[in-house]
Enzyme design. Sequence first.
Site, PDB file in Angstrom:
ATOM      1  N   LYS A 297       0.172   1.847 -16.418  1.00 17.57           N
ATOM      2  CA  LYS A 297       1.306   1.173 -15.782  1.00 17.57           C
ATOM      3  C   LYS A 297       2.546   1.103 -16.682  1.00 17.57           C
ATOM      4  O   LYS A 297       3.670   1.183 -16.199  1.00 17.57           O
ATOM      5  CB  LYS A 297       0.906  -0.241 -15.332  1.00 17.57           C
ATOM      6  CG  LYS A 297      -0.036  -0.238 -14.130  1.00 17.57           C
ATOM      7  CD  LYS A 297      -0.322  -1.644 -13.643  1.00 17.57           C
ATOM      8  CE  LYS A 297      -1.403  -1.629 -12.586  1.00 17.57           C
ATOM      9  NZ  LYS A 297      -1.706  -2.958 -12.064  1.00 17.57           N
TER      10      LYS A 297
ATOM     11  N   ASP B  83       2.547  -5.551  -7.506  1.00 20.23           N
ATOM     12  CA  ASP B  83       1.421  -6.466  -7.783  1.00 20.23           C
ATOM     13  C   ASP B  83       1.786  -7.927  -7.528  1.00 20.23           C
ATOM     14  O   ASP B  83       1.009  -8.673  -6.926  1.00 20.23           O
ATOM     15  CB  ASP B  83       0.950  -6.315  -9.237  1.00 20.23           C
ATOM     16  CG  ASP B  83       0.092  -5.077  -9.447  1.00 20.23           C
ATOM     17  OD1 ASP B  83      -0.479  -4.574  -8.459  1.00 20.23           O
ATOM     18  OD2 ASP B  83      -0.003  -4.607 -10.597  1.00 20.23           O
TER      19      ASP B  83
HETATM   20  P1  NDP Z   1      -4.061  -6.294 -19.795  1.00 19.96           P
HETATM   21  O1  NDP Z   1      -4.999  -5.490 -20.611  1.00 19.96           O
HETATM   22  O2  NDP Z   1      -2.613  -5.951 -19.785  1.00 19.96           O
HETATM   23  O3  NDP Z   1      -4.167  -7.848 -20.234  1.00 19.96           O
HETATM   24  C1  NDP Z   1      -5.399  -8.444 -20.395  1.00 19.96           C
HETATM   25  C2  NDP Z   1      -5.228  -9.943 -20.613  1.00 19.96           C
HETATM   26  O4  NDP Z   1      -6.522 -10.544 -20.611  1.00 19.96           O
HETATM   27  C3  NDP Z   1      -4.578 -10.315 -21.932  1.00 19.96           C
HETATM   28  O5  NDP Z   1      -3.795 -11.476 -21.739  1.00 19.96           O
HETATM   29  C4  NDP Z   1      -5.790 -10.619 -22.822  1.00 19.96           C
HETATM   30  O6  NDP Z   1      -5.517 -11.531 -23.865  1.00 19.96           O
HETATM   31  C5  NDP Z   1      -6.712 -11.278 -21.830  1.00 19.96           C
HETATM   32  N1  NDP Z   1      -8.136 -11.195 -22.176  1.00 19.96           N
HETATM   33  C6  NDP Z   1      -8.918 -10.093 -22.242  1.00 19.96           C
HETATM   34  N2  NDP Z   1     -10.195 -10.426 -22.528  1.00 19.96           N
HETATM   35  C7  NDP Z   1     -10.222 -11.780 -22.653  1.00 19.96           C
HETATM   36  C8  NDP Z   1     -11.250 -12.729 -22.935  1.00 19.96           C
HETATM   37  N3  NDP Z   1     -12.514 -12.339 -23.159  1.00 19.96           N
HETATM   38  N4  NDP Z   1     -10.920 -14.052 -22.975  1.00 19.96           N
HETATM   39  C9  NDP Z   1      -9.641 -14.445 -22.736  1.00 19.96           C
HETATM   40  N5  NDP Z   1      -8.631 -13.601 -22.476  1.00 19.96           N
HETATM   41  C10 NDP Z   1      -8.913 -12.282 -22.427  1.00 19.96           C
HETATM   42  O7  NDP Z   1      -4.685  -6.268 -18.312  1.00 19.96           O
HETATM   43  P2  NDP Z   1      -3.901  -6.483 -16.938  1.00 19.96           P
HETATM   44  O8  NDP Z   1      -2.951  -7.601 -17.125  1.00 19.96           O
HETATM   45  O9  NDP Z   1      -3.391  -5.174 -16.438  1.00 19.96           O
HETATM   46  O10 NDP Z   1      -5.089  -6.907 -15.929  1.00 19.96           O
HETATM   47  C11 NDP Z   1      -5.697  -8.190 -16.009  1.00 19.96           C
HETATM   48  C12 NDP Z   1      -6.701  -8.342 -14.864  1.00 19.96           C
HETATM   49  O11 NDP Z   1      -6.056  -8.361 -13.600  1.00 19.96           O
HETATM   50  C13 NDP Z   1      -7.735  -7.221 -14.789  1.00 19.96           C
HETATM   51  O12 NDP Z   1      -9.000  -7.801 -14.548  1.00 19.96           O
HETATM   52  C14 NDP Z   1      -7.298  -6.401 -13.592  1.00 19.96           C
HETATM   53  O13 NDP Z   1      -8.379  -5.765 -12.967  1.00 19.96           O
HETATM   54  C15 NDP Z   1      -6.703  -7.488 -12.702  1.00 19.96           C
HETATM   55  N6  NDP Z   1      -5.708  -6.959 -11.752  1.00 19.96           N
HETATM   56  C16 NDP Z   1      -5.985  -7.084 -10.419  1.00 19.96           C
HETATM   57  C17 NDP Z   1      -5.086  -6.618  -9.487  1.00 19.96           C
HETATM   58  C18 NDP Z   1      -5.411  -6.762  -8.024  1.00 19.96           C
HETATM   59  O14 NDP Z   1      -4.741  -6.129  -7.204  1.00 19.96           O
HETATM   60  N7  NDP Z   1      -6.373  -7.571  -7.659  1.00 19.96           N
HETATM   61  C19 NDP Z   1      -3.821  -5.959  -9.858  1.00 19.96           C
HETATM   62  C20 NDP Z   1      -3.613  -5.926 -11.312  1.00 19.96           C
HETATM   63  C21 NDP Z   1      -4.538  -6.384 -12.197  1.00 19.96           C
HETATM   64  P3  NDP Z   1      -4.902 -11.047 -25.293  1.00 19.96           P
HETATM   65  O15 NDP Z   1      -3.417 -10.985 -25.102  1.00 19.96           O
HETATM   66  O16 NDP Z   1      -5.331 -12.125 -26.222  1.00 19.96           O
HETATM   67  O17 NDP Z   1      -5.525  -9.701 -25.585  1.00 19.96           O
END
Ligand code: NDP
Length: 273
Positions: A65, A101
């Site tokens: 993205k 989104d």
């Molecule tokens: P990114 O990789 O950009 O961000 C991930 C985020 O999750 C970061 O803030 C990260 O924190 C945090 N994170 C990851 N693992 C953990 C954990 N174990 N505990 C706490 N925080 C955690 O991912 P996206 O933002 O692109 O996607 C996030 C979610 O949203 C995904 O599950 C994706 O599938 C879902 N999604 C769903 C959509 C839909 O249409 N339903 C559309 C877009 C996304 P840190 O900054 O500390 O690494």
Amino acid sequence: MDTYAVFGHPVAHSKSPFIHAAFARQTGQALLYTAIEAPREGFRDAVMQFRAQGGKGANVTVPFKEEAYRLAGVLSERARLAQAVNTLRFEGAEIYGDNTDGAGLVQDLTVNLGVQLDGSRILILGAGGAARGAIPALLAQGPMRLTIANRTPQRADELAREFGALGLVAASGFDALAPEYDLIVNATSASLAGDLPPLPDAVLAGAQFAYDMMYGAAETPLLALARKLGCPRRADGLGMLVEQAAEAFFLWRGVRPQTQPVLTALRQQLQQA
Ligand code: NDP
């Protein structure tokens, strides 16, 4: 026939071909929509090749993205704010980038689920691409307050600074959160690994609605905990997925499909899998 595709890595699991085929049937639009797995280092080339072969537009999913954002020559305001693009439209020499989104999330919350966002207190967990797309769309609904909590606090601080001018946005550490939210939106990818963000139980128990952007056949860990703690209303992100697709379909075809029948069919498909 006009062709579209979703680009991701991996992409085989994507529901987008099913959703867009259903939208096309329903609206009588003649189009072909496929899934293309681009190599991790080959997103740009794969998109350019698709466009050269006559492709009209594309959806973009993990992990491309941000690259799609850089590839687009013209950006919608919401894509500019999100700094991420999930929808591309090819028009002559121009590549237009949009992010649907946030609109998908808001449509699911307000229309499908009947959640009142105006005047509400929202807590968003996560500060990645999904949170970035969601925040401006949620702020446009007029909440009283929006708090961002993230595992890496600096990223939440950055987002709060960036969106501070648009509304009442603050960052908070997980530990410092109090049970004072109407809606909690999980925009972390913790559920993907079966994990939970480190949210105090009382905060989840005190919310009216828990929403997890993640979806699947089984209840996500956050929604299971919310149910156990007595949070009265809960939903996963399947509706958001269908609504963001409908918004992309509208951008490409100028027609708004009905989302409810497709959401029902997808839910059944997930439960039978
Ligand atoms: P990114 O990789 O950009 O961000 C991930 C985020 O999750 C970061 O803030 C990260 O924190 C945090 N994170 C990851 N693992 C953990 C954990 N174990 N505990 C706490 N925080 C955690 O991912 P996206 O933002 O692109 O996607 C996030 C979610 O949203 C995904 O599950 C994706 O599938 C879902 N999604 C769903 C959509 C839909 O249409 N339903 C559309 C877009 C996304 P840190 O900054 O500390 O690494």
